[in-house]
Design an enzyme around this catalytic site. Structure first.
Site, PDB file in Angstrom:
ATOM      1  N   HIS A  44      -5.595   1.073  -2.538  1.00  0.00           N
ATOM      2  CA  HIS A  44      -5.994   2.309  -1.860  1.00  0.00           C
ATOM      3  C   HIS A  44      -5.885   3.506  -2.805  1.00  0.00           C
ATOM      4  O   HIS A  44      -5.305   3.426  -3.894  1.00  0.00           O
ATOM      5  CB  HIS A  44      -5.107   2.545  -0.638  1.00  0.00           C
ATOM      6  N   ASP A 290      -0.793  -1.937  -4.112  1.00  0.00           N
ATOM      7  CA  ASP A 290      -0.315  -2.244  -5.459  1.00  0.00           C
ATOM      8  C   ASP A 290       0.423  -3.583  -5.471  1.00  0.00           C
ATOM      9  O   ASP A 290       0.328  -4.343  -6.441  1.00  0.00           O
ATOM     10  CB  ASP A 290       0.590  -1.128  -5.997  1.00  0.00           C
TER      11      ASP A 290
END
Length: 432
Positions: A44, A290
């Site tokens: 994101h 991540d």
């Protein structure tokens, strides 16, 4: 005077030209390789901190949408990525949105869903009949998701997985982990004191760095103790926390239980595309975190040791070569505006034959994930729960029936009085 030209006369030129034509016609021209399928796994965009810490003067209220939410900066980052993907796959993807060509899946988190929306806005600005309002250069495109509690493809670490928990316990006993703990013990205690956190470990300190990083990025003031040296150490510890999750100790075993699950699905999708079984699908995008990229890249053994930045994107491209064979090429886009750099699977060329790509990754693919995770002793299926419930009810009914039958049986007096005159002793009967 003789002509010094070496080109010769007209007939000779014609003969030479004919020979050149024949020569080139005898050598087949190389056909261009064909891109057949693309998989994207991206993080994101820029967001607000996931958490605060007790002594932080900047509370959740300073962030327009609260903690963990995509910012306007993050929206722009993913719109830019969408534009870059549009340029990269020009001629491969249809210029306008075609629902048969692309499928997008996201974790069920606001910032990943919104990032996918911004990405698609850049990838597919509406054209012609797709424009439903001339003042809006956007069109709705579906994004698919499932509840976080059920997501065992993109939300990492995947749980419950007792075998993975055991590996993490072993990791805490590894020399590298113990050395990091010893080296940064005083530093971690200082951070705990300054932040007001009761527990600040190698595994949790990332959230302190995350908060400070987000605040610095958005021009909030930092506390005086958050010096450049402190931020540098926090950054290093944050990067270590990602490696701890999926590496440090027994990387391959962890990969089988974590990132290998995503790799397995990506391989299945590419194999289907190679076998013309993808039903026209050309691009599959996963909008995630991540930790997703960390799990994926450590499973592939291509992780660079650094946290994946906002809007970073791991790319898998499947090509059909002139020979008819298929190859896989990977790229990692970790900086806006820069061409994604090539990533090679260890043991293979950058253009890795699909069969070799699959073979090299076999060690990280679990044959039976639930069995390897040892979830059978941890999770009861719906059928098992129903069976146990029915069994318990049946047992209860049997006990009640036996008690009722027991109550209806004739009873012997527990005590008998002896009527012998002159003897006032009460004789206790035996309860059989």
């Amino acid at each position: 005077m003789a002509d010094g030209s070496c080109l010769g006369s007209g007939p000779q030129l014609g003969l030479i030209a004919l020979l050149v034509v024949l020569l080139f016609s005898a050598v087949p021209l190389a056909q261009s390789r064909e891109l057949r399928f693309v998989t994207l796994v991206y993080r994101h965009g820029d967001r607000s901190p996931v958490h605060g810490y007790p002594t932080d003067v900047h509370k959740e209220s300073v962030w327009p949408q609260g903690y963990g939410q995509l910012t306007q900066v993050g929206m722009k980052q993913h719109w830019d990525l969408g534009q870059e993907l549009r340029a990269r796959y020009k001629g491969f993807l249809n210029e306008s949105y075609n629902r048969h060509e692309i499928y997008v899946r996201s974790t069920d988190v606001d910032r990943t869903l919104m990032s996918a929306e911004a990405n698609l806005a850049g990838l597919y600005p509406p054209e012609g009949p797709q424009i439903f309002n001339p003042n809006i250069t956007w069109q709705p495109i579906p994004i698919h998701t499932i509840p976080e509690s059920e997501d065992q493809l993109l939300k990492f670490p995947i749980s419950p997985c007792p075998a993975y928990v055991k590996l993490q316990e072993e990791t805490r006993q590894s020399a590298e982990y113990i050395n990091m703990t010893t080296t940064y013990k005083a530093f971690l205690q200082m951070v705990a004191n300054k932040t007001g956190l009761s527990d600040c470990t190698l595994e949790s300190v990332w959230s302190v760095y995350d908060t400070l990083f987000c605040e610095k990025t958005h021009n909030f003031s930092l506390p005086t103790w958050a010096t450049a040296d402190v931020l540098s150490k926090l950054n290093k510890l944050k990067d270590f926390s990602f490696v701890f999750l999926f590496g440090v100790h027994e990387r391959v075993k962890k990969a089988r239980l974590q990132g290998g699950v995503l790799v397995d699905q990506i391989l299945k999708n590419m194999t289907a595309a190679a076998n013309n079984a993808s039903n026209g699908l050309k691009l599959l995008a996963y909008s995630a975190h991540d930790s997703t990229l960390g799990a994926l890249q450590l499973a592939l053994d291509v992780y660079n040791g650094k946290q994946a930045p906002y809007a970073s994107c791991h790319i898998f491209e499947l090509y059909k070569e002139d020979s008819g064979n298929f190859t896989v090429q990977m790229y990692f886009r970790n900086e806006s505006g820069k061409t994604p750099y090539p990533v090679s699977l260890p043991g293979c060329a950058h253009a890795c034959p699909l069969q070799d790509f699959q073979s090299l990754l076999q060690p990280i693919l679990a044959q039976d994930w639930e069995e390897e995770c040892q979830t059978t002793s941890f999770i009861m299926t719906e059928e098992t729960i129903i069976g146990l419930t029915i069994g318990a009810i049946a047992l209860f009914i049997i006990i009640v029936v036996l008690m009722l039958l027991s109550c209806n049986e004739p009873k012997d007096d527990g005590y008998q009085h002896v009527s012998d005159e002159g003897d006032d002793h009460e004789t206790k009967g035996l309860a059989m």
